[in-house]
Design a protein around this motif. Structure first.
Motif, PDB file in Angstrom:
ATOM      1  N   ALA A 102       0.810  -1.226   0.000  1.00  0.00           N
ATOM      2  CA  ALA A 102       0.000   0.000   0.000  1.00  0.00           C
ATOM      3  C   ALA A 102       0.836   1.264   0.000  1.00  0.00           C
ATOM      4  CB  ALA A 102      -0.934   0.000   1.215  1.00  0.00           C
ATOM      5  N   ALA A 103       2.164   1.138  -0.073  1.00  0.00           N
ATOM      6  CA  ALA A 103       3.023   2.324  -0.079  1.00  0.00           C
ATOM      7  C   ALA A 103       3.000   2.984  -1.452  1.00  0.00           C
ATOM      8  CB  ALA A 103       4.449   1.932   0.295  1.00  0.00           C
ATOM      9  N   GLU A 104       3.226   4.274  -1.455  1.00  0.00           N
ATOM     10  CA  GLU A 104       3.299   5.032  -2.703  1.00  0.00           C
ATOM     11  C   GLU A 104       4.686   5.642  -2.829  1.00  0.00           C
ATOM     12  OE1 GLU A 104       0.842   4.773  -4.686  1.00  0.00           O
ATOM     13  OE2 GLU A 104      -0.623   3.941  -3.288  1.00  0.00           O
ATOM     14  N   ALA A 105       5.148   5.805  -4.057  1.00  0.00           N
ATOM     15  CA  ALA A 105       6.464   6.395  -4.290  1.00  0.00           C
ATOM     16  C   ALA A 105       6.436   7.193  -5.581  1.00  0.00           C
ATOM     17  CB  ALA A 105       7.528   5.298  -4.372  1.00  0.00           C
ATOM     18  N   PRO A 106       7.143   8.316  -5.618  1.00  0.00           N
ATOM     19  CA  PRO A 106       7.195   9.121  -6.856  1.00  0.00           C
ATOM     20  C   PRO A 106       7.734   8.286  -8.023  1.00  0.00           C
ATOM     21  CG  PRO A 106       8.159  10.321  -5.001  1.00  0.00           C
ATOM     22  CD  PRO A 106       7.938   8.926  -4.536  1.00  0.00           C
ATOM     23  N   GLY A 107       7.131   8.468  -9.179  1.00  0.00           N
ATOM     24  CA  GLY A 107       7.588   7.758 -10.365  1.00  0.00           C
ATOM     25  C   GLY A 107       7.027   6.360 -10.508  1.00  0.00           C
ATOM     26  N   HIS A 108       6.209   5.927  -9.559  1.00  0.00           N
ATOM     27  CA  HIS A 108       5.576   4.609  -9.629  1.00  0.00           C
ATOM     28  C   HIS A 108       4.068   4.792  -9.471  1.00  0.00           C
ATOM     29  CE1 HIS A 108       9.708   3.689  -8.408  1.00  0.00           C
ATOM     30  NE2 HIS A 108       9.538   2.498  -8.933  1.00  0.00           N
ATOM     31  N   GLU A 109       3.323   4.327 -10.427  1.00  0.00           N
ATOM     32  CA  GLU A 109       1.863   4.423 -10.337  1.00  0.00           C
ATOM     33  C   GLU A 109       1.232   3.139 -10.844  1.00  0.00           C
ATOM     34  OE1 GLU A 109      -1.738   7.548 -11.170  1.00  0.00           O
ATOM     35  OE2 GLU A 109      -0.125   7.421 -12.645  1.00  0.00           O
ATOM     36  N   LEU A 110       0.343   2.614 -10.038  1.00  0.00           N
ATOM     37  CA  LEU A 110      -0.443   1.442 -10.416  1.00  0.00           C
ATOM     38  C   LEU A 110      -1.871   1.911 -10.621  1.00  0.00           C
ATOM     39  CD1 LEU A 110      -0.322  -1.656 -10.785  1.00  0.00           C
ATOM     40  CD2 LEU A 110      -0.985  -1.867  -8.379  1.00  0.00           C
ATOM     41  N   VAL A 111      -2.417   1.653 -11.806  1.00  0.00           N
ATOM     42  CA  VAL A 111      -3.733   2.171 -12.179  1.00  0.00           C
ATOM     43  C   VAL A 111      -4.725   1.017 -12.305  1.00  0.00           C
ATOM     44  CG1 VAL A 111      -5.042   3.398 -13.953  1.00  0.00           C
ATOM     45  CG2 VAL A 111      -2.720   4.138 -13.369  1.00  0.00           C
ATOM     46  N   ALA A 112      -5.902   1.203 -11.730  1.00  0.00           N
ATOM     47  CA  ALA A 112      -6.980   0.213 -11.826  1.00  0.00           C
ATOM     48  C   ALA A 112      -8.029   0.710 -12.813  1.00  0.00           C
ATOM     49  CB  ALA A 112      -7.614  -0.007 -10.462  1.00  0.00           C
ATOM     50  N   ARG A 113      -8.391  -0.161 -13.747  1.00  0.00           N
ATOM     51  CA  ARG A 113      -9.424   0.176 -14.729  1.00  0.00           C
ATOM     52  C   ARG A 113     -10.475  -0.910 -14.757  1.00  0.00           C
ATOM     53  NH1 ARG A 113      -4.679   1.943 -17.481  1.00  0.00           N
ATOM     54  NH2 ARG A 113      -4.718   4.218 -17.856  1.00  0.00           N
ATOM     55  N   HIS A 114     -11.724  -0.486 -14.888  1.00  0.00           N
ATOM     56  CA  HIS A 114     -12.828  -1.437 -14.940  1.00  0.00           C
ATOM     57  C   HIS A 114     -13.323  -1.569 -16.366  1.00  0.00           C
ATOM     58  CE1 HIS A 114     -16.916  -3.085 -14.278  1.00  0.00           C
ATOM     59  NE2 HIS A 114     -16.318  -3.715 -13.289  1.00  0.00           N
ATOM     60  N   GLY A 115     -13.330  -2.802 -16.856  1.00  0.00           N
ATOM     61  CA  GLY A 115     -13.801  -3.057 -18.215  1.00  0.00           C
ATOM     62  C   GLY A 115     -14.851  -4.142 -18.227  1.00  0.00           C
ATOM     63  N   ALA A 116     -15.122  -4.670 -19.411  1.00  0.00           N
ATOM     64  CA  ALA A 116     -16.162  -5.688 -19.562  1.00  0.00           C
ATOM     65  C   ALA A 116     -15.838  -6.944 -18.766  1.00  0.00           C
ATOM     66  CB  ALA A 116     -16.327  -6.039 -21.043  1.00  0.00           C
ATOM     67  N   GLY A 117     -14.555  -7.230 -18.617  1.00  0.00           N
ATOM     68  CA  GLY A 117     -14.159  -8.430 -17.887  1.00  0.00           C
ATOM     69  C   GLY A 117     -13.917  -8.213 -16.415  1.00  0.00           C
ATOM     70  N   GLY A 118     -14.155  -7.005 -15.925  1.00  0.00           N
ATOM     71  CA  GLY A 118     -13.911  -6.705 -14.518  1.00  0.00           C
ATOM     72  C   GLY A 118     -12.741  -5.754 -14.359  1.00  0.00           C
ATOM     73  N   TRP A 119     -12.194  -5.683 -13.165  1.00  0.00           N
ATOM     74  CA  TRP A 119     -11.093  -4.781 -12.856  1.00  0.00           C
ATOM     75  C   TRP A 119      -9.763  -5.390 -13.287  1.00  0.00           C
ATOM     76  CZ3 TRP A 119     -11.459   0.151 -11.035  1.00  0.00           C
ATOM     77  CH2 TRP A 119     -12.696   0.554 -10.505  1.00  0.00           C
ATOM     78  N   GLU A 120      -8.866  -4.520 -13.759  1.00  0.00           N
ATOM     79  CA  GLU A 120      -7.514  -4.911 -14.104  1.00  0.00           C
ATOM     80  C   GLU A 120      -6.533  -3.845 -13.614  1.00  0.00           C
ATOM     81  OE1 GLU A 120      -8.080  -7.529 -18.215  1.00  0.00           O
ATOM     82  OE2 GLU A 120      -7.290  -5.472 -18.318  1.00  0.00           O
ATOM     83  N   LEU A 121      -5.339  -4.295 -13.238  1.00  0.00           N
ATOM     84  CA  LEU A 121      -4.294  -3.395 -12.763  1.00  0.00           C
ATOM     85  C   LEU A 121      -3.150  -3.350 -13.766  1.00  0.00           C
ATOM     86  CD1 LEU A 121      -4.017  -4.391  -8.978  1.00  0.00           C
ATOM     87  CD2 LEU A 121      -5.634  -2.830 -10.084  1.00  0.00           C
ATOM     88  N   THR A 122      -2.693  -2.140 -14.051  1.00  0.00           N
ATOM     89  CA  THR A 122      -1.558  -1.949 -14.942  1.00  0.00           C
ATOM     90  C   THR A 122      -0.691  -0.824 -14.383  1.00  0.00           C
ATOM     91  OG1 THR A 122      -2.731  -2.708 -16.920  1.00  0.00           O
ATOM     92  CG2 THR A 122      -0.825  -1.291 -17.263  1.00  0.00           C
ATOM     93  N   GLY A 123       0.612  -1.040 -14.401  1.00  0.00           N
ATOM     94  CA  GLY A 123       1.543  -0.033 -13.911  1.00  0.00           C
ATOM     95  C   GLY A 123       2.566  -0.643 -12.985  1.00  0.00           C
ATOM     96  N   THR A 124       3.166   0.207 -12.170  1.00  0.00           N
ATOM     97  CA  THR A 124       4.241  -0.235 -11.276  1.00  0.00           C
ATOM     98  C   THR A 124       3.902   0.127  -9.837  1.00  0.00           C
ATOM     99  OG1 THR A 124       5.849   0.156 -13.045  1.00  0.00           O
ATOM    100  CG2 THR A 124       6.709  -0.122 -10.829  1.00  0.00           C
ATOM    101  N   LYS A 125       4.122  -0.825  -8.968  1.00  0.00           N
ATOM    102  CA  LYS A 125       3.915  -0.612  -7.535  1.00  0.00           C
ATOM    103  C   LYS A 125       5.256  -0.702  -6.822  1.00  0.00           C
ATOM    104  CE  LYS A 125       1.041   0.025  -4.078  1.00  0.00           C
ATOM    105  NZ  LYS A 125       0.235   1.265  -3.992  1.00  0.00           N
TER     106      LYS A 125
END
Length: 353
Positions: A102-125
Motif C-alpha cells: 500500500a506504499a506510494e512512491a514518486p515515479g511509480h503508479e499502479l492504475v486500476a481500470r474497470h472493463g467488460a471483464g472486470g477490474w484490471e491493474l496496470t503499472g508499477t507498484k
C-alpha cells in the motif's frame, strides 16, 4: 483463486525453527517463515474480535525471536484481517501466503481500470516485499481523480512481474527482499470502495499491530542487557555497578510504557472505542510511544554494554539493524504532527490529558 498450498500444520517450535533458519541464512528459510505465517493465519484471532491483545502479544513474541520472521508474518495476518473486514472471507480462506502493498512512491503508479471483464491493474507498484515468494497480495491502486482503492491480486498471473531487488541492501531485514512490481492487465478483485482501505477502523488496528512487532524487537535488544546483568551476578565476575543498574531501570521503564500502551490499545479496540478519528489518534499515539521506546532502548543498551555486542554478537547486530529499519515505518515528526493536528481538531478545546 484455487488454494496453492495444502493446509499447514503449526507444530510446536515451528516459529523458533524458522527464526533460526533466517538468522543462519539457510536455503529455504523464507519458505519456512511463510509456512509459519500460513499456520498462524489459521490460528490467531482477528483484530477487533475480542482477543486483539492475544494477536499483538504473538506478534511481539515473533519479533523478539527474529524481526525478519515478524516482517513476513505480520503483513499476511493484516491481509487476512483486511479481507474479513471487507466481507471477502472466501478469498482469505485458502492457506495462501499474502502480502499488503500500500506504499506510494514518486515515479511509480499502479492504475486500476474497470472493463467488460472486470477490474484490471496496470503499472508499477513500489515497495513490494517478498513479491517473488508470495501467492497473493492486497494492493492499492489509483482509480482516477486522486482516488485509491484496494484490490486482491493473484501473483501467479503472468502479468505480475517482480522487479530486481538488487537495490534492497539494508543492514537489517536484508532477507525480506523488497522492490517494485510491474503489472500488465492483471485481474483484480476490489476490496472495498474507493477510500475504504484508509477509512476503515482496521487500518488503525493494523498499524498498531506493526508497533507490537517493534516492541518485540526492542525487547530482544534489551535481552542482551539483561543477560549481561545476570552473568555479572556470578561470584567470579565483576558485578554490575550503579550505572548498569540504572540502565536496567531505564530500559524496564521504557518497555513497560510501550507494553502498557499496547495493552490499553487492544482493550479499546475490543471495546469498540477505536473507530474513526478516535482510532486514528489511538494508532498515532501508540505507534509514537512504541517507536520512541524502540529507539531509546537501542541507545540505552548500546551505551550500557559498550561496543562488544555490536562487534562480536552477530545476532544482536542483526536485531539492532533490523529494528532500526522496521521502525522507520513510523514517520517520526510527520506522525507527531499528524497526532497533534488530530488532537486539536477532534478535542473541541478539551485537553487530551
Amino acid at each position: 483463486m484455487p488454494p496453492p498450498h495444502p493446509r499447514p500444520a503449526a507444530g510446536p517450535g515451528r516459529a523458533e525453527e524458522a527464526a533460526a533458519a533466517l538468522r543462519a541464512g539457510t536455503p529455504g528459510a523464507l519458505d519456512q517463515a511463510l509456512g509459519v505465517a500460513r499456520a498462524l493465519g489459521e490460528e490467531l484471532p482477528l483484530p477487533g474480535a475480542g482477543r486483539t491483545g492475544q494477536l499483538w502479544r504473538r506478534l511481539a513474541e515473533l519479533a523478539r525471536l527474529d524481526l525478519s520472521l515478524a516482517r513476513v508474518v505480520e503483513p499476511h495476518l493484516d491481509a487476512l484481517a483486511i479481507l474479513h473486514q471487507a466481507g471477502l472471507e472466501e478469498l482469505a480462506g485458502p492457506p495462501a501466503a499474502w502480502g499488503v502493498w500500500a506504499a506510494e512512491a514518486p515515479g511509480h503508479e499502479l492504475v486500476a481500470r474497470h472493463g467488460a471483464g472486470g477490474w484490471e491493474l496496470t503499472g508499477t507498484k513500489a515497495w513490494c516485499s517478498l513479491a517473488a515468494h508470495l501467492d497473493r497480495a492486497v494492493v492499492t491502486a489509483s482509480t482516477g481523480g486522486g482516488r485509491r482503492r484496494a484490490f486482491a491480486v493473484d501473483l501467479a498471473h503472468p502479468g505480475v512481474v517482480p522487479g530486481s531487488t538488487e537495490d534492497w541492501r539494508p543492514a537489517g531485514l536484508r532477507d525480506v527482499p523488497t522492490g517494485a512490481v510491474r503489472c500488465t492487465a492483471v485481474p483484480a478483485v476490489p476490496v472495498g470502495e474507493d477510500g475504504w482501505y484508509l477509512e476503515r477502523p482496521g487500518f488503525a488496528w493494523g498499524g498498531i499491530g506493526v508497533a507490537a512487532c517493534w516492541y518485540g524487537g526492542a525487547a530482544g535488544v534489551a535481552d542482551v542487557l539483561w543477560g549481561d546483568a545476570v552473568r555479572r551476578r556470578a561470584p567470579d565476575v565483576r558485578p554490575l555497578d550503579q550505572v548498569g543498574h540504572a540502565a536496567l531501570g531505564v530500559v524496564d521503564t521504557l518497555l513497560h510504557s510501550a507494553r502498557t500502551a499496547l495493552r490499553s490499545a487492544a482493550e479499546q479496540v475490543d471495546a469498540g472505542r477505536a473507530g474513526g478519528e478516535r482510532g486514528a489518534v489511538l494508532a498515532l499515539r501508540t505507534r509514537r510511544v512504541v517507536a520512541r521506546t524502540a529507539e531509546a532502548v537501542t541507545a540505552e543498551v548500546s551505551a550500557a554494554t559498550g561496543p562488544g555486542p555490536l562487534t562480536g554478537a552477530p545476532e544482536h547486530v542483526r536485531r539492532v539493524s533490523a529494528l532500526q529499519v522496521y521502525v522507520r515505518q513510523e514517520h517520526a515528526q510527520r506522525d507527531a504532527a499528524a497526532l497533534g493536528r488530530a488532537l486539536l481538531e477532534g478535542a473541541a478545546g478539551d485537553r487530551p490529558w
